[in-house]
Design an enzyme around this catalytic site. Structure first.
Site, PDB file in Angstrom:
ATOM      1  N   GLU A 203       0.787  -1.135  -0.034  1.00 51.30           N
ATOM      2  CA  GLU A 203       0.328  -0.176  -0.220  1.00 51.30           C
ATOM      3  C   GLU A 203       0.364   1.806  -0.083  1.00 51.30           C
ATOM      4  O   GLU A 203       0.755   1.898   1.140  1.00 51.30           O
ATOM      5  CB  GLU A 203      -1.037  -0.028   1.424  1.00 51.30           C
ATOM      6  N   GLU A 384      -6.252  -8.437   0.627  1.00 52.56           N
ATOM      7  CA  GLU A 384      -6.456  -7.789   1.901  1.00 52.56           C
ATOM      8  C   GLU A 384      -7.684  -7.489   2.066  1.00 52.56           C
ATOM      9  O   GLU A 384      -8.336  -6.518   0.613  1.00 52.56           O
ATOM     10  CB  GLU A 384      -6.146  -6.771   2.749  1.00 52.56           C
TER      11      GLU A 384
HETATM   12  O1  IFM Z   1      -4.118  -2.473   8.881  1.00 55.31           O
HETATM   13  C1  IFM Z   1      -3.661  -2.038   7.729  1.00 55.31           C
HETATM   14  C2  IFM Z   1      -3.014  -2.978   7.232  1.00 55.31           C
HETATM   15  O2  IFM Z   1      -1.474  -2.789   7.553  1.00 55.31           O
HETATM   16  C3  IFM Z   1      -3.424  -2.189   5.762  1.00 55.31           C
HETATM   17  N1  IFM Z   1      -4.682  -2.158   4.802  1.00 55.31           N
HETATM   18  C4  IFM Z   1      -5.333  -2.080   6.070  1.00 55.31           C
HETATM   19  C5  IFM Z   1      -5.489  -2.352   6.943  1.00 55.31           C
HETATM   20  C6  IFM Z   1      -6.731  -2.303   7.636  1.00 55.31           C
HETATM   21  O3  IFM Z   1      -6.471  -0.520   7.772  1.00 55.31           O
END
Ligand code: IFM
Length: 477
Positions: A203, A384
Site C-alpha cells: 500500500e 486484504e
Molecule cells: O491494518 C491495515 C493494514 O496494515 C493495511 N491495510 C489496511 C488494514 C486495515 O486498516
C-alpha cells in the site's frame, strides 16, 4: 483546486462527507437472516484461501534479538499519535508465540499465509550489517508453514522503515529505494526459494497519504508536494525489488500490493465525471500506470505541475525499472469512494468502526474486473479484505462476529463473480488472521478472525474463523 480534496479517507481519517453512525448493520444481514447461509458458489480447484498480518502489527518483541527501531516505534511512542498511546511493543506477541500461531493457521485450514518481514529486524540500521537472528525468525516461520503444507506469501515492506533511514530523509530520499533493494537481496538470499510469492511494497498510497500528507501515520509528515515524490521512490523500490529477485535466478513469483478504491460519481452532474477521473488518478492510476504501463498518468502529472517534486524526481530509466514485468498483482479492497463535482467525497453506504470504510461488496467485483481489463496482470490475489467489529467474549466464551461473516461472504461472492467473468484471481486473504495493532487506532479496532485477549494473549476463534474454516474445506460459499 487543491489535490488534498481528492484524497480518499484512509484508516482513521475523518471522512470529508457526512459520517453515518458507526456500525450501522453491515448489509445484507437482515433481521433473522443467517449470515452463514450457503450461496452454492464453488471456487475453482486450487483456489488458495488465506489470511494476512504484518510484522509491526503482530510481532511485538520490539527490542528483542537485535531488532532496530522503525518509524512506527518512534511515532507510536510519541504522545498523542495513537489511541491510548498504544504501541506495537508487544502487539499479539507473535514473535514469541509463532509456533502456537502456526497451529492456529493450520487449524483454520489456510492454504496461504501472508505476513511481512520487518526490515529493522533483518537490517537494524536499514543499511549494512544483516541481523542473522532476525532472519532466523522468518526462517522458522517459513519452515513451519511449509511443514504444514501452507504456502508462505511474504511482503518485504509493510511501513516499518528503519528509523536510521528516516533520519537520513526516509522515502523522500531516493537513496532509500536503493537501500530497500539491498535489504530485499539479503532476504532473497536467505529465503528466496522457500517463499513462492513475494510482495514488494505494501500500500504505497497509504504511506503517501497517511504518512506524508495527513501525517497521522508514521513518519507523521505533512508535505503534500513531497508526498508524491515519496510515491515515486516507493515505486522505484518496488521495481528494484523485482530486479533483485530476478537477479537471484529464483523461480519464485513477485508483484506489488496496492490498496485500490473504485471511484464513482456521487451525483448525475456530467461535470462530476471529470472530478471522478482525477480522483481515480490519485487513488489508483498513480500506482498502477507506472507499474504496468511505464508512465505516470498525464492528468496527475499536469495537476502536479512541471516544478513539482514528483516531476523533478523522475530520472532517466526509472520507469523502465518500475514497469518491468511482474508475476502477480496483489489487490487490497476495503471501500469505494464517491466523488462530488468539486472533487470532495461523500459516503453512501453504512460505515464500520473505521469511519473511512463504507461497506460495498460490488466494489470488489468492480475493482478486480477493472484492473484485469486495464492492466492485464499475469495473475491476481486479494491480499486484504475485512472490517473491524466490536468483538467481545460472550458469557459462553465465544466471540460472535456475525457482521464479519456476512461481510466476508458478500465480498467473496463478488470475487467469485469476477472469476466467472474472466478475472485471473488465484487466492484471497482475509485481513486479518488475528486482532492486532491497527496503527493510529491502536488496539481499539479488532480486525481478526481470531480474537486476541491482550492481557493474557489467549487466542479464541471467532465465529468468522469457524465459518471460514468450513468455506475453505468445502472450497465453496
Ligand atoms: O491494518 C491495515 C493494514 O496494515 C493495511 N491495510 C489496511 C488494514 C486495515 O486498516
Amino acid at each position: 483546486m487543491s489535490v488534498s480534496t481528492r484524497r480518499a479517507p484512509q484508516a482513521g481519517e475523518p471522512s470529508a462527507g457526512p459520517i453515518p453512525p458507526a456500525l450501522l448493520p453491515v448489509a445484507p444481514v437482515e433481521p433473522g437472516s443467517d449470515p452463514e447461509a450457503r450461496l452454492g458458489l464453488r471456487f475453482p480447484d486450487g483456489f488458495s484461501w488465506g489470511a494476512a498480518t504484518s510484522a509491526y502489527q503482530v510481532e511485538g518483541a520490539a527490542a528483542v534479538d537485535g531488532r532496530g527501531p522503525s518509524v512506527w516505534d518512534t511515532f507510536a511512542r510519541t504522545t498523542g499519535r495513537t489511541a491510548n498511546g498504544d504501541t506495537g511493543d508487544i502487539a499479539a506477541d507473535h514473535y514469541a508465540r509463532y509456533a502456537e500461531d502456526l497451529g492456529l493457521i493450520q487449524d483454520l485450514g489456510l492454504r496461504s499465509y501472508r505476513f511481512s518481514i520487518s526490515w529493522p529486524r533483518v537490517q537494524p540500521d536499514g543499511r549494512g550489517a544483516i541481523n542473522q537472528r532476525g532472519l532466523d525468525f522468518y526462517r522458522r516461520l517459513v519452515d513451519g508453514l511449509l511443514e504444514r503444507g501452507i504456502s508462505p506469501m511474504a511482503t518485504l515492506f509493510h511501513w516499518d522503515t528503519p528509523q536510521t533511514l528516516q533520519d537520513g530523509g526516509g522515502w523522500a530520499s531516493r537513496d532509500t529505494a536503493y537501500r530497500f533493494a539491498d535489504y530485499a537481496s539479503a532476504v532473497f538470499d536467505a529465503l528466496g526459494e522457500s517463499v513462492p510469492v513475494w510482495l514488494t511494497v505494501n500500500e504505497p498510497k497509504t504511506v503517501v497519504q497517511n504518512g506524508y500528507i495527513i501525517g497521522h501515520h508514521a513518519p507523521g509528515i505533512r508535505d503534500e508536494p513531497v508526498a508524491y515524490l515519496v510515491a515515486h521512490h516507493l515505486a522505484l523500490a518496488h521495481g528494484l525489488g523485482v530486479q533483485a529477485l530476478r537477479a537471484t535466478g529464483s523461480a519464485s513469483r513477485i508483484g506489488g500490493a496496492l490498496n485500490l478504491h473504485p471511484c464513482y460519481a456521487a451525483d448525475d452532474n456530467p461535470l462530476t465525471l471529470d472530478a471522478v477521473r482525477l480522483y481515480d488518478g490519485y487513488e489508483n492510476r498513480l500506482y498502477l500506470d507506472p507499474m504496468f504501463k511505464g508512465h505516470y498518468p498525464q492528468d496527475v502529472l499536469d495537476h502536479q505541475g512541471p516544478a513539482s517534486p514528483l516531476l523533478q524526481g523522475i530520472k532517466d530509466g526509472d520507469l523502465e525499472i518500475i514497469s518491468q514485468p511482474t508475476d502477480i498483482l496483489a489487490v487490497q479492497y476495503y471501500t469505494p469512494i464517491y466523488v462530488t463535482t468539486d472533487g470532495g467525497t461523500v459516503q453512501k453506504h453504512p460505515t464500520t468502526e473505521a469511519a473511512w470504510q463504507q461497506v460495498y461488496p460490488p466494489g470488489m467485483y468492480d475493482i478486480l474486473t477493472r484492473v484485469t481489463r486495464d492492466y492485464a496482470p499475469a495473475s491476481l490475489t486479494v491480499t486484504e479484505n475485512g472490517l473491524p467489529c466490536p468483538d467481545e467474549i460472550g458469557v459462553d466464551g465465544s466471540v460472535d462476529d456475525a457482521a464479519r461473516v456476512s461481510f466476508l461472504r458478500d465480498h467473496l461472492a463478488e470475487a467469485h463473480r469476477a472469476i466467472g467473468d474472466g478475472v485471473p484471481l488465484e487466492s484471497y486473504h482475509v485481513w486479518s488472521l488475528m486482532d492486532n495493532f491497527e496503527w493510529e487506532a491502536g488496539y481499539d479496532q479488532r480486525w481478526g478472525l481470531i480474537y486476541v485477549d491482550y492481557p493474557t494473549q489467549r487466542r479464541i476463534f471467532k465465529r468468522s474463523a469457524n465459518w471460514y474454516r468450513s468455506v475453505i474445506s468445502d472450497n465453496s460459499l
